[in-house]
Each structure stands twice: as structure tokens, then as C-alpha cells.
Write an enzyme that holds these catalytic residues in place. Sequence first.
Site, PDB file in Angstrom:
ATOM      1  N   SER A 102      10.170 -17.107  -6.316  1.00 50.27           N
ATOM      2  CA  SER A 102       9.091 -18.087  -6.445  1.00 50.27           C
ATOM      3  C   SER A 102       8.652 -18.172  -7.899  1.00 50.27           C
ATOM      4  CB  SER A 102       7.900 -17.713  -5.561  1.00 50.27           C
ATOM      5  OG  SER A 102       7.365 -16.447  -5.942  1.00 50.27           O
ATOM      6  N   ASP A 162      14.299  -9.605  -5.412  1.00 49.82           N
ATOM      7  CA  ASP A 162      12.876  -9.808  -5.144  1.00 49.82           C
ATOM      8  C   ASP A 162      12.508  -9.076  -3.864  1.00 49.82           C
ATOM      9  OD1 ASP A 162      10.267 -10.950  -4.683  1.00 49.82           O
ATOM     10  OD2 ASP A 162      10.855 -12.681  -5.864  1.00 49.82           O
ATOM     11  N   ASP A 191      12.440  -3.931  -5.043  1.00 51.80           N
ATOM     12  CA  ASP A 191      11.091  -3.576  -5.466  1.00 51.80           C
ATOM     13  C   ASP A 191      11.244  -2.911  -6.826  1.00 51.80           C
ATOM     14  OD1 ASP A 191       8.690  -2.252  -5.996  1.00 51.80           O
ATOM     15  OD2 ASP A 191       8.306  -1.795  -3.892  1.00 51.80           O
ATOM     16  N   VAL A 192      10.667  -3.503  -7.870  1.00 50.09           N
ATOM     17  CA  VAL A 192      10.913  -3.000  -9.226  1.00 50.09           C
ATOM     18  C   VAL A 192      10.340  -1.612  -9.467  1.00 50.09           C
ATOM     19  CG1 VAL A 192      11.126  -5.313 -10.220  1.00 50.09           C
ATOM     20  CG2 VAL A 192       8.879  -4.173 -10.184  1.00 50.09           C
ATOM     21  N   ASN A 232      11.610 -10.415 -14.648  1.00 47.14           N
ATOM     22  CA  ASN A 232      10.555 -11.415 -14.509  1.00 47.14           C
ATOM     23  C   ASN A 232       9.464 -11.011 -13.527  1.00 47.14           C
ATOM     24  OD1 ASN A 232       9.520 -14.385 -14.611  1.00 47.14           O
ATOM     25  ND2 ASN A 232       9.937 -14.007 -12.426  1.00 47.14           N
ATOM     26  N   TYR A 285      -4.000  -6.064 -18.150  1.00 44.36           N
ATOM     27  CA  TYR A 285      -2.918  -7.048 -18.258  1.00 44.36           C
ATOM     28  C   TYR A 285      -2.444  -7.194 -19.701  1.00 44.36           C
ATOM     29  CZ  TYR A 285      -0.253 -11.224 -16.960  1.00 44.36           C
ATOM     30  OH  TYR A 285       0.761 -12.137 -16.723  1.00 44.36           O
TER      31      TYR A 285
END
Length: 266
Positions: A14, A35, A51-52, A78, A143
Amino acid sequence: MTADRRVLVTGGSSGLGAALVAAFLERGDRVLIADRQEPLQASAADYLRLDVTSEDDWAAALAWTTEHWGGLDVLVNNAGIASGGRIDVSSMEEWQRVIDINLLGVVRGCRTFVPGFKAQGSGHIVNTASLAGLVHPPGMSSYTAVKAGVVALSETLSYELDADGVLVTAVCPGFFHTNLASSIDSRDAAVGQIAARLIEKSPYTAEQIAAEVMKGIDEKAMVVVPDEAARMAVWAKTHERALYDQEQRSFAARIRAMSEGSEGRA
């Protein structure tokens, strides 16, 4: 223009990830969407759950690309989540989550595929950072910290891997229409509300950002700032620092006022 590359895109189901998948496919590349969620729409790309934060999932991605393609040419790190909140409002759990996904997720991807890139003498790592990695507004400390870390990591690896024929690009977009706002899980409601509004009001689409990213990849750029609004923010920080600082302090006051207003209504 290179085509028929072997490309893995994390978070490719997405948002910007999906737009990048479509752009690579249009070029004639082979693409693996890695993803946690399957793609929302049918795609010519392959799919693998990843799952990163999972070392096992990264090992499975390496095994998949080796078995099906004999290697990889482009790794697009990403996948990520939105986060934000003032330093005395955000929890340590929020900090740990965004670090594990947005920064260490990128580190894990690089560590997984760099040995293969070095062995074949080629490869391109594309790390999705953010404008927040270059300019650092208030209310977003977790962030901005991790995205600045992604930019720093990308620049370091660009130099480190140059002799091995491996390119590294950091992508730093500003706000654009995406589902990223849905991933905000912050105790600081005022910051979350402002971020969601900025995303909703942005004139840019994920497809527009992806098109500019592809140009940056073609140009072998180390850092890509794909939208005009983001480029203006970087320019202001560099060339109009007093005005930039004033705007950031005004933003901080707005967050404070929103928060105090919410508390008053409560």
C-alpha cells in the site's frame, strides 16, 4: 534505462510502497512485495509475508530471492510507521516501536542483502526516510530521530559500499496522500491530529512521489527530496534559518494550544 531488475520492496502492499512496485513493474522489472499484509489490489508482483522486525522473516526473504531469482538487484527498505509526540508525552514503548521498525528494520534489510550485493559487485539500496530526516519540527522527536538515522545510515553506506559497486539512496518526501496516518499510535493526540491534517491536505499523491523517486534512482542520487514543498523546507533551513526557526517555534506553540484546548474541553 535498466529493466528486468530483481527488486524487493518492503511495505509494498500500500501507499508509497505500492506506487513504487507499480513503477518498477512498468519498467519491466521483477518485483517481490515483502509486507505483513497482502496487496490490496491484484499485482503482477510476487508476494512474501515479511515483518521487518523479524530476523527469521528477513532470512526467508533472502532464501526466496536466491531460490527464485538467483539474487537481488534493488532492495527498497520502505516499510515504516508514523509516530510523534512531545518528549514528555510519548512513552518509551512508542520510541522502541518506531526505532525497531523504521530504523532497525532498514538495518536488518541492509545486513541481509549487502553480502550478496558485494559478492556480485552490484546492487542498489533505496531507503525511505522522510523530510523529517532533514528538517526537525517540534512534536515529532521519535520520528525525526529515526528518519535522520536512516539518512545518516544511507550516506554512510553509500561511501562504505562504493568500492563494491553498490549504490545507496535515501528518499526524503514531505507530506503526501497515504495511509501512513492510520499507523499513528501516539499518546500525544494533538500531534497526531495535526499530522493527519497535513497528510490529508497535501497536494501530492504516492504515484507522484514514486515517479520522482524513480528519477532519483536513475540518476544514482544519494539523497532524493521528491516534492517541491519538501525542497523549499530544506532550502529555508539552510538559507533562511531565522525564518525557519520562527516557523518551527510557531508550530510548537500551535501544538501546545491544541493540547491545552483539548484538556480544557475534557
